[in-house]
Design a protein around this motif. Sequence first.
Motif, mmCIF file in Angstrom:
data_model
loop_
_atom_site.group_PDB
_atom_site.id
_atom_site.type_symbol
_atom_site.label_atom_id
_atom_site.label_comp_id
_atom_site.label_asym_id
_atom_site.label_seq_id
_atom_site.Cartn_x
_atom_site.Cartn_y
_atom_site.Cartn_z
ATOM 1 N N ARG A 94 0.819 -1.223 0.000
ATOM 2 C CA ARG A 94 0.000 0.000 0.000
ATOM 3 C C ARG A 94 0.848 1.265 0.000
ATOM 4 N NH1 ARG A 94 0.275 2.167 5.050
ATOM 5 N NH2 ARG A 94 0.760 0.745 6.790
ATOM 6 N N THR A 95 2.133 1.149 0.332
ATOM 7 C CA THR A 95 2.998 2.334 0.434
ATOM 8 C C THR A 95 3.769 2.629 -0.848
ATOM 9 O OG1 THR A 95 4.932 1.096 1.227
ATOM 10 C CG2 THR A 95 3.331 1.815 2.895
ATOM 11 N N ALA A 96 3.562 1.866 -1.891
ATOM 12 C CA ALA A 96 4.375 1.984 -3.108
ATOM 13 C C ALA A 96 4.187 3.346 -3.791
ATOM 14 C CB ALA A 96 4.025 0.870 -4.086
ATOM 15 N N PHE A 97 5.304 3.939 -4.211
ATOM 16 C CA PHE A 97 5.249 5.165 -5.016
ATOM 17 C C PHE A 97 6.511 5.268 -5.857
ATOM 18 C CE2 PHE A 97 7.392 6.442 -1.115
ATOM 19 C CZ PHE A 97 8.373 7.339 -1.511
ATOM 20 N N VAL A 98 6.388 5.954 -6.979
ATOM 21 C CA VAL A 98 7.525 6.147 -7.879
ATOM 22 C C VAL A 98 8.468 7.177 -7.259
ATOM 23 C CG1 VAL A 98 8.255 6.932 -10.170
ATOM 24 C CG2 VAL A 98 6.178 5.531 -9.915
ATOM 25 N N ASP A 99 9.755 6.841 -7.230
ATOM 26 C CA ASP A 99 10.756 7.739 -6.653
ATOM 27 C C ASP A 99 10.918 8.964 -7.555
ATOM 28 O OD1 ASP A 99 13.180 9.012 -5.834
ATOM 29 O OD2 ASP A 99 13.848 7.144 -4.918
ATOM 30 N N PRO A 100 10.597 10.165 -7.065
ATOM 31 C CA PRO A 100 10.661 11.352 -7.927
ATOM 32 C C PRO A 100 12.082 11.866 -8.144
ATOM 33 C CG PRO A 100 10.004 11.997 -5.720
ATOM 34 C CD PRO A 100 10.092 10.499 -5.714
ATOM 35 N N PHE A 101 13.057 11.332 -7.423
ATOM 36 C CA PHE A 101 14.425 11.843 -7.510
ATOM 37 C C PHE A 101 15.392 10.878 -8.201
ATOM 38 C CE2 PHE A 101 12.498 13.614 -3.626
ATOM 39 C CZ PHE A 101 12.524 14.956 -3.958
ATOM 40 N N ALA A 102 14.959 9.658 -8.449
ATOM 41 C CA ALA A 102 15.854 8.650 -9.019
ATOM 42 C C ALA A 102 16.170 8.943 -10.483
ATOM 43 C CB ALA A 102 15.232 7.266 -8.883
ATOM 44 N N GLU A 103 17.406 8.664 -10.877
ATOM 45 C CA GLU A 103 17.819 8.892 -12.267
ATOM 46 C C GLU A 103 17.256 7.842 -13.204
ATOM 47 O OE1 GLU A 103 22.019 9.321 -12.515
ATOM 48 O OE2 GLU A 103 22.081 11.122 -11.258
ATOM 49 N N VAL A 104 17.026 6.627 -12.692
ATOM 50 C CA VAL A 104 16.377 5.582 -13.492
ATOM 51 C C VAL A 104 15.009 5.316 -12.873
ATOM 52 C CG1 VAL A 104 18.577 4.565 -14.166
ATOM 53 C CG2 VAL A 104 17.381 3.688 -12.151
ATOM 54 N N PRO A 105 14.029 4.858 -13.643
ATOM 55 C CA PRO A 105 12.690 4.609 -13.101
ATOM 56 C C PRO A 105 12.742 3.644 -11.912
ATOM 57 C CG PRO A 105 12.664 4.527 -15.492
ATOM 58 C CD PRO A 105 14.100 4.586 -15.097
ATOM 59 N N THR A 106 12.281 4.130 -10.761
ATOM 60 C CA THR A 106 12.443 3.385 -9.503
ATOM 61 C C THR A 106 11.161 3.433 -8.696
ATOM 62 O OG1 THR A 106 14.800 3.966 -9.438
ATOM 63 C CG2 THR A 106 13.795 3.236 -7.374
ATOM 64 N N LEU A 107 10.830 2.305 -8.073
ATOM 65 C CA LEU A 107 9.659 2.220 -7.208
ATOM 66 C C LEU A 107 10.111 2.095 -5.759
ATOM 67 C CD1 LEU A 107 6.516 2.049 -7.643
ATOM 68 C CD2 LEU A 107 6.758 -0.391 -7.152
ATOM 69 N N ASN A 108 9.535 2.914 -4.882
ATOM 70 C CA ASN A 108 9.825 2.865 -3.445
ATOM 71 C C ASN A 108 8.710 2.150 -2.704
ATOM 72 O OD1 ASN A 108 12.176 4.363 -3.706
ATOM 73 N ND2 ASN A 108 11.227 6.294 -3.163
ATOM 74 N N LEU A 109 9.076 1.353 -1.700
ATOM 75 C CA LEU A 109 8.098 0.724 -0.815
ATOM 76 C C LEU A 109 8.585 0.844 0.626
ATOM 77 C CD1 LEU A 109 8.327 -1.684 -3.422
ATOM 78 C CD2 LEU A 109 6.094 -2.014 -2.382
ATOM 79 N N ILE A 110 7.689 1.243 1.543
ATOM 80 C CA ILE A 110 8.006 1.287 2.961
ATOM 81 C C ILE A 110 7.888 -0.136 3.523
ATOM 82 C CG2 ILE A 110 7.468 2.361 5.172
ATOM 83 C CD1 ILE A 110 8.336 4.328 3.014
ATOM 84 N N CYS A 111 8.792 -0.478 4.446
ATOM 85 C CA CYS A 111 8.852 -1.847 4.951
ATOM 86 C C CYS A 111 8.540 -1.945 6.440
ATOM 87 C CB CYS A 111 10.247 -2.437 4.713
ATOM 88 S SG CYS A 111 10.689 -2.594 2.971
ATOM 89 N N SER A 112 8.166 -3.171 6.841
ATOM 90 C CA SER A 112 8.043 -3.541 8.249
ATOM 91 C C SER A 112 9.193 -4.477 8.600
ATOM 92 C CB SER A 112 6.713 -4.247 8.505
ATOM 93 O OG SER A 112 5.620 -3.380 8.291
#
Length: 501
Positions: A98-116
């Motif tokens: 549910r926390t996934a978002f595209v990294d707005p600062f990455a030089e290559v297309p990157t997906l961020n996810l928050i972890c437990s």
Amino acid sequence: MNTKYTELAQNELVKYLQKPSSEFTCEDIIKFIEANGIEMVNFRYAAEDGKLKTLNFVINNKEYLETILCQGERVDGSSLFSFIEAGSSDLYVIPKYRTAFVDPFAEVPTLNLICSFYNSEGQPLESSPEYMLRKAVDTFKQETGYTFKALGELEYYVITDDEKFYPGVDQKGYHASTPYAKWEMLRVEALSLIAKAGGLVKYGHSEVGCFVKDGIYYEQQEIEFLPTPIEDAAEQLIVAKWIIRMLGYKYGVTISFAPKITVGKAGSGLHVHMMLEKDGKNQMVSESKLSDTAKKMIAGILDIADALTAFGNTIPTSYLRLVPHQEAPTNICWGDRNRSVLVRVPLGGIGTENMVKDANPNGAPLKLNRDSKQTVEFRAPDGSADIYLLMTGLVVGSLHGLQMENALEKAENLYVGCNIFRDENKHILEKLDQLPASCWESADRLKAKREVFEKYGIFTKGLIDNKIKILKSHNDAKLSEVLYGKEEQIAALVDKYLHVM
């Protein structure tokens, strides 16, 4: 498809998948990655210092992608938390879809996810602040039937070389516009990126703090969010702080969430608004007035408010902000629309339909079927807060109040309907307990009230012990008295804690 959640969504995954983030599945994440040319995945997680950590993955093939999304990865817990010993430090970090978002600062297309965090047996890490919040939310729901929602007000300073062109007026920056507010464009970009990362943003504006000191320009800003389940509220604050700092890095300016920059100027808080819902209806109001449920909630929070500073005001300069006459609370009390109190009941949107009609006599407003927006606001915390633990403490305090036999009586006794710092109200002020004046004192208050926090096994004994130890290590008892009038020492202390949680 539920257009209520997707039509105007900023998050790219919500727009593409046409579903709210709470419904994201592993298959959804893989589908988005394949369709949008995502080349990397970042696992992000907040450690003991409150800042986001990063683990980077290059997507080699679909099998590897499925593995990291479904099994997570191993990390060294002893390097992330001081209470974990090196001999048994292996932890797992597991992504929350549910926390996934595209990294707005990455030089290559990157997906961020928050972890437990999970332990070696595959169980949630009991001492993880993130898990404590989850336990608190689950316990609160089981005990009361209510959904706990919250939002944060994130204040920060932008610090640059002296801006002499269209100079702002000292301590008059509230809602200033460009060109008098020089860093509106950074704030606006932050608002956009936070929304794209899934944050529910209410608004942004410049704040009171505006001054020049020793040739350096300081400009205060604020971003406020919308009510959302408190776990989401915590994580969007953590992500927002990361985004704002990244923009500071991009523009070559210093960003600080520190509670105090210098004596006599506005400090930065992290006010938290709270509300309870049941069956989608706000429980903070009854017959257009603050409900007994809300008053009990306030009573419980006030009862442990001094100990809550252990999680919301964690560094010595926190207590340079909590001084009289600076719109920061010092006394344990509550009131309506009163900025000198610890818990404030802000305007809740009652009667706005008539105001809209008056302002727009030629156009009838939309007939909105909306519930009350009423919240209660806890005003003590600042940018040094451990956000997960602060939110957990507020849930614990609220549950404590709902279960207190004398909660309504306590709420009545601690209500003030005036500015308590005026001379004519001195008799009221003298009857009120005060918040701690140092980390040392905060630790003592936490120790005295630890049973409330440890009830139901939400806060672990080890974490409370560790928090007391860390607070005591600042050795700042009577710090305000020691530093009084010593500007160089104050400046050195501010500089030490400029980049907090």
